[in-house]
Design an enzyme around this catalytic site. Structure first.
Site, short mmCIF file in Angstrom:
data_model
loop_
_atom_site.label_atom_id
_atom_site.label_comp_id
_atom_site.label_asym_id
_atom_site.label_seq_id
_atom_site.Cartn_x
_atom_site.Cartn_y
_atom_site.Cartn_z
N GLU A 82 0.85 -1.20 0.00
CA GLU A 82 0.00 0.00 0.00
C GLU A 82 0.90 1.26 0.00
O GLU A 82 1.90 1.32 0.72
CB GLU A 82 -0.90 -0.06 1.24
CG GLU A 82 -2.13 0.81 1.18
CD GLU A 82 -1.86 2.25 1.54
OE1 GLU A 82 -2.44 3.15 0.91
OE2 GLU A 82 -1.02 2.49 2.43
N ASP A 105 -5.57 7.46 -8.33
CA ASP A 105 -7.03 7.40 -8.25
C ASP A 105 -7.52 8.73 -7.67
O ASP A 105 -7.08 9.14 -6.60
CB ASP A 105 -7.46 6.25 -7.34
CG ASP A 105 -7.08 4.88 -7.93
OD1 ASP A 105 -6.83 4.82 -9.15
OD2 ASP A 105 -7.03 3.90 -7.17
N LYS A 109 -15.68 11.89 -5.38
CA LYS A 109 -16.78 12.30 -4.49
C LYS A 109 -16.23 13.00 -3.25
O LYS A 109 -15.25 12.53 -2.66
CB LYS A 109 -17.59 11.08 -4.06
CG LYS A 109 -18.40 10.48 -5.19
CD LYS A 109 -19.23 9.32 -4.69
CE LYS A 109 -19.95 8.67 -5.87
NZ LYS A 109 -20.36 7.31 -5.63
N ASP A 143 -5.14 13.62 -14.49
CA ASP A 143 -6.13 14.04 -15.50
C ASP A 143 -7.28 14.78 -14.82
O ASP A 143 -8.16 15.31 -15.49
CB ASP A 143 -6.70 12.81 -16.22
CG ASP A 143 -7.40 11.90 -15.23
OD1 ASP A 143 -6.70 11.25 -14.43
OD2 ASP A 143 -8.65 11.87 -15.22
C1 SAM Z 1 -5.25 5.13 -12.10
S1 SAM Z 1 -4.02 3.90 -11.92
C2 SAM Z 1 -2.56 4.68 -12.58
C3 SAM Z 1 -1.49 3.68 -12.89
C4 SAM Z 1 -0.21 4.27 -13.48
N1 SAM Z 1 0.44 5.15 -12.54
C5 SAM Z 1 -0.50 4.97 -14.76
O1 SAM Z 1 -0.51 6.21 -14.76
O2 SAM Z 1 -0.73 4.28 -15.76
C6 SAM Z 1 -3.72 3.96 -10.17
C7 SAM Z 1 -2.91 2.76 -9.70
O3 SAM Z 1 -2.60 2.94 -8.34
C8 SAM Z 1 -2.87 1.75 -7.64
N2 SAM Z 1 -3.23 2.14 -6.27
C9 SAM Z 1 -4.28 2.90 -5.90
N3 SAM Z 1 -4.27 3.12 -4.60
C10 SAM Z 1 -3.18 2.46 -4.11
C11 SAM Z 1 -2.62 2.31 -2.83
N4 SAM Z 1 -3.20 2.89 -1.75
N5 SAM Z 1 -1.50 1.57 -2.69
C12 SAM Z 1 -0.90 1.00 -3.77
N6 SAM Z 1 -1.38 1.11 -5.03
C13 SAM Z 1 -2.50 1.84 -5.20
C14 SAM Z 1 -4.03 1.12 -8.38
O4 SAM Z 1 -4.12 -0.27 -8.15
C15 SAM Z 1 -3.68 1.46 -9.81
O5 SAM Z 1 -2.87 0.47 -10.40
#
Ligand code: SAM
Length: 198
Positions: A82, A105, A109, A143
């Site tokens: 994480e 991410d 919301k 984005d």
């Molecule tokens: C929207 S994707 C973007 C992936 C990559 N950075 C890209 O721009 O193509 C967000 C990534 O972060 C990971 N992720 C989200 N929250 C996370 C967390 N708390 N710890 C580890 N990974 C996380 C998700 O599983 C996902 O693969």
């Protein structure tokens, strides 16, 4: 070299030498690396630097490892963990030269804004701890306009960070998988970088 990294001990700060063999080389982190497109590309551009990708989803960790192997990048590894925990509790103090947070991410919301990494005090104070004082950088792409403004406001209140200019093509910086996807849909990508002051 095996590209999947698992710390021997998850309950103390790592030494750089526990991740890659030569601690004199710059260490960069790709936080939430997704399928590893960016990690493999930037590790190929910079064989003189080391890259640790961090991702919580098993399938994406495996994809990242496969991409690092296919690109013959001995300087890239991936860890399944994480993000906030990794930054706050695991990465080496003053040991990171650049941390990349790319298309995180956005948790759009309002009631979910507390889940945003850039709103987590654990993450922000961890970032201060791990970046090399004076030279370490945090690089963000998003984005999502509102998420991006949220980050700009938060960093403006932290005297340990100075915003740096980041014009397009300032230095080699591969597009991420999500970035390519959003650009193909006609969306804009916002980017900003900050330096950790001494
Ligand atoms: C929207 S994707 C973007 C992936 C990559 N950075 C890209 O721009 O193509 C967000 C990534 O972060 C990971 N992720 C989200 N929250 C996370 C967390 N708390 N710890 C580890 N990974 C996380 C998700 O599983 C996902 O693969």
């Amino acid at each position: 070299m095996q590209p999947v990294f698992a710390p021997a001990n998850y309950f103390r700060h790592l030494e750089k030498s526990e991740i890659f063999p030569d601690p004199s080389r710059p260490l960069e982190i790709d936080l939430g690396c997704g399928d590893g497109t960016f990690t493999a590309a930037i590790a190929s551009i910079h064989p003189e630097r080391d890259f640790l990708a961090v991702e919580r989803l098993k399938g994406r960790v495996e994809k990242t490892a496969r991409k690092a192997l296919a690109a013959h990048c001995a300087n890239a590894k991936v860890m399944r963990l994480e993000s906030a925990y990794t930054v706050a509790w695991l990465l080496p103090s003053a040991g990171v030269s650049r941390l990349h947070l790319l298309c995180p991410d956005p948790w759009p919301k309002k009631r979910h804004h507390k889940h945003r990494l850039i709103n987590s005090e654990e993450f922000l104070s961890g970032l201060e701890r791990i970046l090399e004082p004076g030279t370490g950088e945090f690089l963000l792409k998003s984005d999502h306009e509102e998420y991006f403004q949220n980050a700009i406001e938060n960093f403006a209140t932290r005297p340990t960070f100075e915003r740096l200019p980041w014009p397009p093509d300032a230095f080699p910086y591969p597009q991420t998988d999500f970035e390519k996807h959003w650009l193909s849909q006609g969306k804009s990508i916002h980017q900003a970088r900050w330096r950790r002051l001494p």
